[in-house]
Scaffold this active site. Structure first.
Site, mmCIF file in Angstrom:
data_model
loop_
_atom_site.group_PDB
_atom_site.id
_atom_site.type_symbol
_atom_site.label_atom_id
_atom_site.label_comp_id
_atom_site.label_asym_id
_atom_site.label_seq_id
_atom_site.Cartn_x
_atom_site.Cartn_y
_atom_site.Cartn_z
ATOM 1 N N ARG A 102 0.707 -1.183 -0.036
ATOM 2 C CA ARG A 102 -0.101 0.085 0.157
ATOM 3 C C ARG A 102 0.983 1.309 -0.002
ATOM 4 N NH1 ARG A 102 -5.299 -1.540 2.376
ATOM 5 N NH2 ARG A 102 -6.636 0.190 2.280
ATOM 6 N N ARG A 126 -18.080 -1.837 9.217
ATOM 7 C CA ARG A 126 -16.859 -1.474 9.854
ATOM 8 C C ARG A 126 -16.879 -0.003 10.529
ATOM 9 N NH1 ARG A 126 -12.813 -3.425 5.130
ATOM 10 N NH2 ARG A 126 -12.089 -1.471 5.685
ATOM 11 N N ARG A 183 -9.521 7.973 4.555
ATOM 12 C CA ARG A 183 -8.819 6.737 3.765
ATOM 13 C C ARG A 183 -8.725 7.302 2.108
ATOM 14 N NH1 ARG A 183 -13.398 2.559 5.007
ATOM 15 N NH2 ARG A 183 -12.280 1.284 3.774
HETATM 16 P P1 ADP Z 1 -9.883 -0.916 2.323
HETATM 17 O O1 ADP Z 1 -9.190 -1.488 1.162
HETATM 18 O O2 ADP Z 1 -11.445 -0.816 1.935
HETATM 19 O O3 ADP Z 1 -9.336 0.327 2.787
HETATM 20 P P2 ADP Z 1 -8.875 -2.786 3.996
HETATM 21 O O4 ADP Z 1 -9.520 -3.908 4.610
HETATM 22 O O5 ADP Z 1 -7.914 -3.164 2.889
HETATM 23 O O6 ADP Z 1 -9.836 -2.128 3.481
HETATM 24 O O7 ADP Z 1 -7.962 -1.913 4.948
HETATM 25 C C1 ADP Z 1 -8.504 -1.044 6.100
HETATM 26 C C2 ADP Z 1 -7.324 -0.390 6.817
HETATM 27 O O8 ADP Z 1 -6.242 -1.458 7.621
HETATM 28 C C3 ADP Z 1 -6.475 0.631 6.230
HETATM 29 O O9 ADP Z 1 -7.361 1.743 6.358
HETATM 30 C C4 ADP Z 1 -5.360 0.670 6.935
HETATM 31 O O10 ADP Z 1 -5.693 1.273 8.196
HETATM 32 C C5 ADP Z 1 -5.026 -0.773 7.314
HETATM 33 N N1 ADP Z 1 -4.333 -1.457 6.268
HETATM 34 C C6 ADP Z 1 -4.552 -2.404 5.634
HETATM 35 N N2 ADP Z 1 -3.590 -3.006 4.901
HETATM 36 C C7 ADP Z 1 -2.373 -1.971 4.917
HETATM 37 C C8 ADP Z 1 -1.245 -1.877 4.431
HETATM 38 N N3 ADP Z 1 -0.579 -2.812 3.687
HETATM 39 N N4 ADP Z 1 -0.449 -0.814 5.086
HETATM 40 C C9 ADP Z 1 -0.977 -0.091 6.081
HETATM 41 N N5 ADP Z 1 -2.209 -0.210 6.612
HETATM 42 C C10 ADP Z 1 -3.034 -1.108 6.117
#
Ligand code: ADP
Length: 217
Positions: A90, A160, A171
């Site tokens: 990410r 959520r 986000r």
């Molecule tokens: P979405 O893609 O809809 O935001 P996710 O479930 O993938 O939902 O992620 C939710 C949250 O988890 C993110 O907003 C972040 O805070 C955290 N997160 C998930 N994956 C990562 C990552 N690879 N690096 C940093 N934070 C992450």
């Protein structure tokens, strides 16, 4: 051929939904870092407390914590299986760390699928999203007859915390600032497939499969 995919896209772009369809189709393992963190929040008090404040507010979990949590998981799945990563990498530093791990294990990515969805639709999808706390199935309220109950196991559906309005705005901004640069990163490596992510899950899935076909041949 073993498939090794990264699903890329803004919150609400449909990564989780497509990951489940791709997992079934290719028999590859679906790994969502968001799910791993939500699990850690339930199980491991210390790590859970560390990530909770970032996640609930809509900020990214710091790279160091992410890499500590996923490193072993990455090594295990890269070794044995095809995989579909959803929500990882990410940030550019995460992508670089990932690429080093892959190189060390003599593996490479098949493709990075970028799901392209306009902002208004992202917000509509996220605000209607519901999740089953028991079987983790994802729904949108518009497609549910009973808006509160999981049709699979009859649990009461939840929203959520980070799908609340304030966190969604954060986000989307975080995505634009910290995650979007990855598109260029993967485009330069010739791995990026840009797919229109609007329409039904099946329509998007069909687009993905047709774009993946030439990669296989
Ligand atoms: P979405 O893609 O809809 O935001 P996710 O479930 O993938 O939902 O992620 C939710 C949250 O988890 C993110 O907003 C972040 O805070 C955290 N997160 C998930 N994956 C990562 C990552 N690879 N690096 C940093 N934070 C992450």
């Amino acid at each position: 051929m073993v498939i090794r995919l990264v699903l890329f896209g803004a919150p609400g772009a449909g990564k989780g939904t497509q990951a489940v369809l791709l997992e079934k189709h290719f028999g590859a393992l679906h790994i969502s870092t968001g799910d791993l963190f939500r699990k850690a929040m339930k199980e491991k008090a210390a790590l859970g407390d560390q990530v909770r404040s970032y996640m609930d507010a809509g900020y990214l979990v710091p790279d160091e914590i992410v890499m500590n949590l996923v490193h072993q998981e990455l090594v295990d799945v890269i070794k044995d299986n095809g995989f579909i990563f959803d929500g990882f990498p990410r940030t550019v530093p995460q992508a670089e760390a990932f690429s080093q791990i892959l190189a060390k294990m003599n593996q490479s990515l098949t493709a990075v699928i970028s799901l392209e969805v306009e902002q208004g639709l992202l917000v509509r999808r996220i605000s209607g999203r519901r999740v089953c706390p028991k079987c983790a199935a994802l729904y949108h309220v518009d497609t549910l007859i009973n808006k509160e109950i999981c049709p699979i196991d009859h649990s009461t559906l939840e929203q959520r915390k980070d799908d609340a309005e304030d966190a969604v705005e954060t986000r989307l901004k975080t995505f634009a600032l910290q995650t979007l640069p990855l598109k260029e990163y993967y485009q330069e490596k010739n791995l990026l497939l840009q797919i229109d992510g609007s329409g039904s899950p099946d329509a998007v899935f069909a687009r993905i499969l047709s774009r993946l076909q030439p990669v296989f041949n």
